[in-house]
Design a protein around this motif. Structure first.
Motif, PDB file in Angstrom:
ATOM      1  N   ALA A 106     150.089   5.939  28.477  1.00 12.20           N
ATOM      2  CA  ALA A 106     148.661   5.790  28.726  1.00 12.20           C
ATOM      3  C   ALA A 106     148.350   5.665  30.211  1.00 12.20           C
ATOM      4  N   LEU A 107     147.236   6.239  30.617  1.00  9.10           N
ATOM      5  CA  LEU A 107     146.828   6.242  32.018  1.00  9.10           C
ATOM      6  C   LEU A 107     146.749   4.837  32.603  1.00  9.10           C
ATOM      7  N   THR A 108     146.015   3.936  31.957  1.00  9.77           N
ATOM      8  CA  THR A 108     145.844   2.603  32.542  1.00  9.77           C
ATOM      9  C   THR A 108     147.155   1.827  32.541  1.00  9.77           C
ATOM     10  N   ALA A 109     147.995   2.037  31.533  1.00 15.17           N
ATOM     11  CA  ALA A 109     149.294   1.360  31.504  1.00 15.17           C
ATOM     12  C   ALA A 109     150.172   1.821  32.660  1.00 15.17           C
ATOM     13  N   GLU A 110     150.118   3.105  32.983  1.00 20.58           N
ATOM     14  CA  GLU A 110     150.909   3.617  34.110  1.00 20.58           C
ATOM     15  C   GLU A 110     150.348   3.133  35.442  1.00 20.58           C
ATOM     16  N   LEU A 111     149.023   3.018  35.550  1.00 20.32           N
ATOM     17  CA  LEU A 111     148.432   2.442  36.761  1.00 20.32           C
ATOM     18  C   LEU A 111     148.877   0.985  36.917  1.00 20.32           C
ATOM     19  N   ASP A 112     148.858   0.231  35.824  1.00 18.43           N
ATOM     20  CA  ASP A 112     149.336  -1.162  35.868  1.00 18.43           C
ATOM     21  C   ASP A 112     150.782  -1.234  36.332  1.00 18.43           C
ATOM     22  N   ARG A 113     151.581  -0.361  35.800  1.00 20.68           N
ATOM     23  CA  ARG A 113     153.004  -0.343  36.138  1.00 20.68           C
ATOM     24  C   ARG A 113     153.220  -0.054  37.618  1.00 20.68           C
ATOM     25  N   LEU A 114     152.492   0.931  38.134  1.00 17.80           N
ATOM     26  CA  LEU A 114     152.642   1.273  39.550  1.00 17.80           C
ATOM     27  C   LEU A 114     152.178   0.129  40.446  1.00 17.80           C
ATOM     28  N   ALA A 115     151.082  -0.509  40.069  1.00 18.22           N
ATOM     29  CA  ALA A 115     150.600  -1.646  40.854  1.00 18.22           C
ATOM     30  C   ALA A 115     151.624  -2.777  40.839  1.00 18.22           C
ATOM     31  N   ALA A 116     152.239  -3.032  39.680  1.00 15.90           N
ATOM     32  CA  ALA A 116     153.237  -4.082  39.570  1.00 15.90           C
ATOM     33  C   ALA A 116     154.487  -3.765  40.382  1.00 15.90           C
ATOM     34  N   GLU A 117     154.732  -2.484  40.614  1.00 15.68           N
ATOM     35  CA  GLU A 117     155.893  -2.064  41.401  1.00 15.68           C
ATOM     36  C   GLU A 117     155.608  -2.056  42.900  1.00 15.68           C
TER      37      GLU A 117
END
Length: 320
Positions: free
Chosen positions: A107-118
């Motif tokens: 999912a788009l927002t899940a991948e954005l969350d993941r990138l921000a967390a990284e």
């Protein structure tokens, strides 16, 4: 070479069911057809119709179509999108490249969350829709805008359109030339874009103009005269008027007028998917054969090196 360890590129495609089964297709279609950007009918009217009639009827039928084109590694759209992101990553080793889906997973927002967390502080969101439309790119933009205020330390840049980007145009034209070199050239080249309801264009959606610009740019790159190519629209749904000319009836008319070899390319799709493989490559080919014409489908760019290079350059330009 861009050296930006805190920067990411997120290539976003439409989405796909996880498996070619009726339950998986139902879950996918429920999310897709619940997006007001896709179906602009008030939920109080639309939801009963969606869940009571459309999903029960369409899920099994669509699952059978997906099964016809499913690859050993999964849905064609998922496989080719993942490969495209990997090819872009190889060209941009110092930038993190990921892929996501507007509907379904990842999912788009899940991948954005993941990138921000990284620790990513700059993210380029690259919708894999060359031509902007309120039904596609704007839906991704909606999700990005909703996500952004919760992550003020992250700057997100959206690539809205690349309908006439020179590198992308050259990549599409090159794929057509390669097909002609390998298989010979048809009498007509048909550009088949995904349609949208005419009322959206009438309300100001620039999509038809962007499709026309893409087709013209590719035809010019190939040096084609106007009578050698035709723009059309496919995949209409429901009874209302959609963008015309409709692809299949247009090619039927060509066949009935004596055209015997037609080449079809779908430059509105970054990667091959149900609409290009089942609807066009299988379906259109069959109905044209009945009318005495041979149709050759020219595949999408998928993970071709020229495609990855064009999108990598677009992404880097978005960061400038």
């Amino acid at each position: 070479m861009l050296d930006a360890p805190d920067t990411a590129v997120l290539a976003v495609n439409l989405g796909t069911p996880e498996t070619p089964t009726a339950p998986a297709v139902r879950r996918y279609l429920a999310e897709f057809l619940s997006d007001p950007r896709v179906v602009a009918i008030p939920p109080i009217l639309w939801k009963p119709l969606l869940y009571g009639l459309i999903l029960p009827l369409r899920s099994g039928r669509s699952a059978a179509k997906y099964a016809q084109v499913w690859l050993p590694d999964g849905s064609p759209l998922m496989v080719y999108t993942r490969q495209l992101a990997q090819a872009m990553q190889a060209l941009m080793p110092n930038v993190r490249v990921r892929h996501a889906m507007r509907y379904g997973a990842p999912a788009l927002t899940a991948e954005l969350d993941r990138l921000a967390a990284e620790g990513m502080r700059r993210i380029v969101v690259l919708p894999l829709y060359p031509q902007y439309s309120t039904t596609t790119t704007a839906s991704i933009e909606d999700q990005v805008r909703a996500w952004q205020p919760h992550h003020p330390a992250v700057t997100v840049t959206l690539v809205r359109d690349y309908a006439v980007d020179p590198d992308w145009v050259a990549a599409v034209a090159g794929s057509i030339q390669q097909a002609w070199q390998e298989h010979g050239r048809g009498e007509k080249l048909v550009f088949s874009f995904h349609g949208i309801p005419q009322r959206l264009a009438d309300a100001g959606d620039p999509y038809p103009q962007r499709c026309e610009a893409s087709a013209r740019a590719i035809a010019d790159a190939l040096g084609l005269p106007d009578d050698a190519w035709q723009l059309t629209y496919q995949s209409r749904f429901g009874r209302e008027k959609w963008l015309q000319p409709y692809a299949e009836p247009t090619m039927w008319a060509m066949a009935e007028s004596g055209v015997r070899r037609i080449d079809v390319v779908c430059p509105g799709f970054a990667t091959d998917c149900l609409e290009t493989l089942e609807e066009v490559a299988l379906g259109f080919t069959e109905t044209l054969a009945v009318r005495g014409a041979q149709m050759r489908y020219i595949p999408c760019l998928n993970a071709a090196p020229e495609h990855a290079l064009a999108l990598s350059r677009l992404s880097i330009a978005a960061l400038a």
